[in-house]
Design a protein around this motif. Structure first.
Motif, mmCIF file in Angstrom:
data_model
loop_
_atom_site.group_PDB
_atom_site.id
_atom_site.type_symbol
_atom_site.label_atom_id
_atom_site.label_comp_id
_atom_site.label_asym_id
_atom_site.label_seq_id
_atom_site.Cartn_x
_atom_site.Cartn_y
_atom_site.Cartn_z
ATOM 1 N N ILE A 111 16.442 -16.190 8.310
ATOM 2 C CA ILE A 111 16.544 -15.839 6.893
ATOM 3 C C ILE A 111 17.748 -14.943 6.638
ATOM 4 C CG2 ILE A 111 15.411 -14.569 5.015
ATOM 5 C CD1 ILE A 111 12.713 -15.498 6.395
ATOM 6 N N ASN A 112 17.963 -13.971 7.530
ATOM 7 C CA ASN A 112 19.079 -13.039 7.379
ATOM 8 C C ASN A 112 19.793 -12.894 8.721
ATOM 9 O OD1 ASN A 112 20.884 -11.000 6.936
ATOM 10 N ND2 ASN A 112 19.395 -9.497 6.226
ATOM 11 N N PRO A 113 20.766 -13.760 8.984
ATOM 12 C CA PRO A 113 21.458 -13.734 10.278
ATOM 13 C C PRO A 113 22.193 -12.425 10.558
ATOM 14 C CG PRO A 113 21.958 -15.756 9.071
ATOM 15 C CD PRO A 113 21.222 -14.847 8.132
ATOM 16 N N ARG A 114 22.405 -11.598 9.546
ATOM 17 C CA ARG A 114 23.127 -10.336 9.726
ATOM 18 C C ARG A 114 22.186 -9.141 9.926
ATOM 19 N NH1 ARG A 114 28.050 -10.347 10.027
ATOM 20 N NH2 ARG A 114 28.295 -8.183 9.367
ATOM 21 N N LEU A 115 20.935 -9.407 10.191
ATOM 22 C CA LEU A 115 19.952 -8.349 10.420
ATOM 23 C C LEU A 115 20.068 -7.899 11.881
ATOM 24 C CD1 LEU A 115 17.708 -6.752 8.968
ATOM 25 C CD2 LEU A 115 16.113 -8.526 9.695
ATOM 26 N N ALA A 116 20.999 -6.970 12.100
ATOM 27 C CA ALA A 116 21.342 -6.546 13.459
ATOM 28 C C ALA A 116 20.131 -6.013 14.223
ATOM 29 C CB ALA A 116 22.447 -5.492 13.415
ATOM 30 N N ILE A 117 19.291 -5.256 13.564
ATOM 31 C CA ILE A 117 18.138 -4.667 14.245
ATOM 32 C C ILE A 117 17.188 -5.741 14.765
ATOM 33 C CG2 ILE A 117 16.774 -4.322 12.138
ATOM 34 C CD1 ILE A 117 16.959 -1.792 14.993
ATOM 35 N N ALA A 118 17.077 -6.861 14.066
ATOM 36 C CA ALA A 118 16.231 -7.958 14.543
ATOM 37 C C ALA A 118 16.826 -8.583 15.804
ATOM 38 C CB ALA A 118 16.035 -9.011 13.452
ATOM 39 N N HIS A 119 18.160 -8.737 15.832
ATOM 40 C CA HIS A 119 18.813 -9.237 17.046
ATOM 41 C C HIS A 119 18.569 -8.277 18.202
ATOM 42 C CE1 HIS A 119 21.145 -12.646 15.442
ATOM 43 N NE2 HIS A 119 21.291 -11.918 14.356
ATOM 44 N N ASN A 120 18.741 -6.995 17.942
ATOM 45 C CA ASN A 120 18.550 -5.988 18.982
ATOM 46 C C ASN A 120 17.109 -5.999 19.514
ATOM 47 O OD1 ASN A 120 19.667 -3.468 20.386
ATOM 48 N ND2 ASN A 120 17.748 -2.758 19.473
ATOM 49 N N ASN A 121 16.153 -5.997 18.602
ATOM 50 C CA ASN A 121 14.751 -5.963 19.028
ATOM 51 C C ASN A 121 14.343 -7.253 19.730
ATOM 52 O OD1 ASN A 121 14.785 -3.491 17.789
ATOM 53 N ND2 ASN A 121 12.952 -3.845 16.578
ATOM 54 N N ARG A 122 14.859 -8.376 19.259
ATOM 55 C CA ARG A 122 14.572 -9.632 19.961
ATOM 56 C C ARG A 122 15.174 -9.581 21.356
ATOM 57 N NH1 ARG A 122 16.504 -15.342 17.564
ATOM 58 N NH2 ARG A 122 18.509 -14.528 18.272
ATOM 59 N N GLY A 123 16.352 -8.971 21.458
ATOM 60 C CA GLY A 123 16.960 -8.782 22.780
ATOM 61 C C GLY A 123 16.077 -7.942 23.690
ATOM 62 N N ASN A 124 15.487 -6.874 23.144
ATOM 63 C CA ASN A 124 14.578 -6.045 23.939
ATOM 64 C C ASN A 124 13.387 -6.864 24.428
ATOM 65 O OD1 ASN A 124 16.177 -3.790 23.474
ATOM 66 N ND2 ASN A 124 14.899 -3.032 21.807
ATOM 67 N N THR A 125 12.864 -7.698 23.530
ATOM 68 C CA THR A 125 11.704 -8.517 23.879
ATOM 69 C C THR A 125 12.079 -9.553 24.934
ATOM 70 O OG1 THR A 125 10.865 -8.186 21.641
ATOM 71 C CG2 THR A 125 9.855 -9.942 22.914
ATOM 72 N N GLN A 126 13.246 -10.161 24.775
ATOM 73 C CA GLN A 126 13.728 -11.125 25.779
ATOM 74 C C GLN A 126 13.914 -10.430 27.135
ATOM 75 O OE1 GLN A 126 13.578 -14.170 25.156
ATOM 76 N NE2 GLN A 126 14.370 -14.712 23.149
ATOM 77 N N ARG A 127 14.466 -9.237 27.101
ATOM 78 C CA ARG A 127 14.651 -8.464 28.333
ATOM 79 C C ARG A 127 13.299 -8.198 29.002
ATOM 80 N NH1 ARG A 127 15.699 -2.977 26.771
ATOM 81 N NH2 ARG A 127 13.448 -2.993 26.783
ATOM 82 N N ASP A 128 12.332 -7.787 28.196
ATOM 83 C CA ASP A 128 10.998 -7.503 28.738
ATOM 84 C C ASP A 128 10.366 -8.746 29.368
ATOM 85 O OD1 ASP A 128 11.330 -4.911 27.840
ATOM 86 O OD2 ASP A 128 9.996 -5.146 26.102
ATOM 87 N N LYS A 129 10.720 -9.914 28.855
ATOM 88 C CA LYS A 129 10.212 -11.164 29.423
ATOM 89 C C LYS A 129 11.021 -11.611 30.637
ATOM 90 C CE LYS A 129 8.733 -14.488 26.994
ATOM 91 N NZ LYS A 129 8.488 -15.615 26.102
ATOM 92 N N GLY A 130 12.105 -10.911 30.931
ATOM 93 C CA GLY A 130 12.949 -11.271 32.065
ATOM 94 C C GLY A 130 14.018 -12.284 31.742
ATOM 95 N N ASP A 131 14.214 -12.597 30.467
ATOM 96 C CA ASP A 131 15.238 -13.557 30.049
ATOM 97 C C ASP A 131 16.497 -12.771 29.684
ATOM 98 O OD1 ASP A 131 16.785 -15.605 29.029
ATOM 99 O OD2 ASP A 131 15.139 -16.498 27.870
ATOM 100 N N TYR A 132 17.206 -12.365 30.723
ATOM 101 C CA TYR A 132 18.347 -11.464 30.532
ATOM 102 C C TYR A 132 19.527 -12.129 29.820
ATOM 103 C CZ TYR A 132 15.518 -8.739 33.695
ATOM 104 O OH TYR A 132 14.472 -8.058 34.262
ATOM 105 N N ALA A 133 19.717 -13.411 30.038
ATOM 106 C CA ALA A 133 20.830 -14.114 29.379
ATOM 107 C C ALA A 133 20.639 -14.096 27.859
ATOM 108 C CB ALA A 133 20.947 -15.542 29.897
ATOM 109 N N ARG A 134 19.424 -14.408 27.399
ATOM 110 C CA ARG A 134 19.165 -14.386 25.956
ATOM 111 C C ARG A 134 19.211 -12.958 25.422
ATOM 112 N NH1 ARG A 134 14.497 -18.939 24.865
ATOM 113 N NH2 ARG A 134 15.860 -20.703 25.290
ATOM 114 N N ALA A 135 18.751 -12.018 26.206
ATOM 115 C CA ALA A 135 18.797 -10.623 25.776
ATOM 116 C C ALA A 135 20.247 -10.204 25.541
ATOM 117 C CB ALA A 135 18.136 -9.720 26.813
#
Length: 161
Positions: free
Chosen positions: A125-149
């Motif tokens: 919906i809002n591709p410029r929502l930096a905090i959502a990218h950051n938080n999704r990165g944290n979640t990806q990291r927690d799942k062990g998906d470092y490339a997506r993070a």
């Protein structure tokens, strides 16, 4: 026959009732918005009164749900927050902040898959929502998906250095 004094009180009450209702609605709106530094209980109560009134357009009602959900998040009542974000999104599916808020609640409950789905929706919906990218990165990291993070962190920094 009614006594004239009782009749005058009844008439005065009926004339004042709309003003009292409006004043109460104004207080509910102020508390729901967080104006005047209300307690979380007051904010929840104000939003609940507005939601129960079922008046206004869908997006306005959705905002009351989102605000109450935010108060529930602060109370760490994640199930109620998720429910309210869902109710708000049913009224305003295109609200990136609603998806983002629900993602935070899911993440707090360690439901990373649902959190990612909502972060994805917020970003769509809002591709410029930096905090959502950051938080999704944290979640990806927690799942062990470092490339997506790393992709998400990189995009967050590109948007908001």
């Amino acid at each position: 026959m009614l006594h004239p004094a009782i009749l005058s009180v009844m008439v005065a009450s009926s004339l004042l009732a709309p003003d009292l209702a409006r004043a109460e609605s104004a207080q509910d709106l102020a508390w729901c918005k967080g104006d005047g530094n209300p307690t979380l209980e007051q904010q929840i109560g104000g939003c609940t009164a507005l939601i129960d009134a079922r008046s206004g357009e869908a997006r306005t009602r959705a905002l009351s749900y989102f605000r109450r959900a935010g108060a529930y998040l602060q109370q760490q009542d994640y199930d109620k927050a998720i429910s309210d974000f869902g109710e708000g999104l049913a009224l305003d599916a295109g609200n990136a902040a609603g998806h983002y808020g629900r993602a935070i609640a899911y993440e707090a409950k360690k439901d990373t898959d649902r959190a990612i789905v909502d972060y994805d929706s917020a970003i769509e919906i809002n591709p410029r929502l930096a905090i959502a990218h950051n938080n999704r990165g944290n979640t990806q990291r927690d799942k062990g998906d470092y490339a997506r993070a790393i992709e998400d962190y990189t995009r967050a920094v590109e948007i908001d250095p």
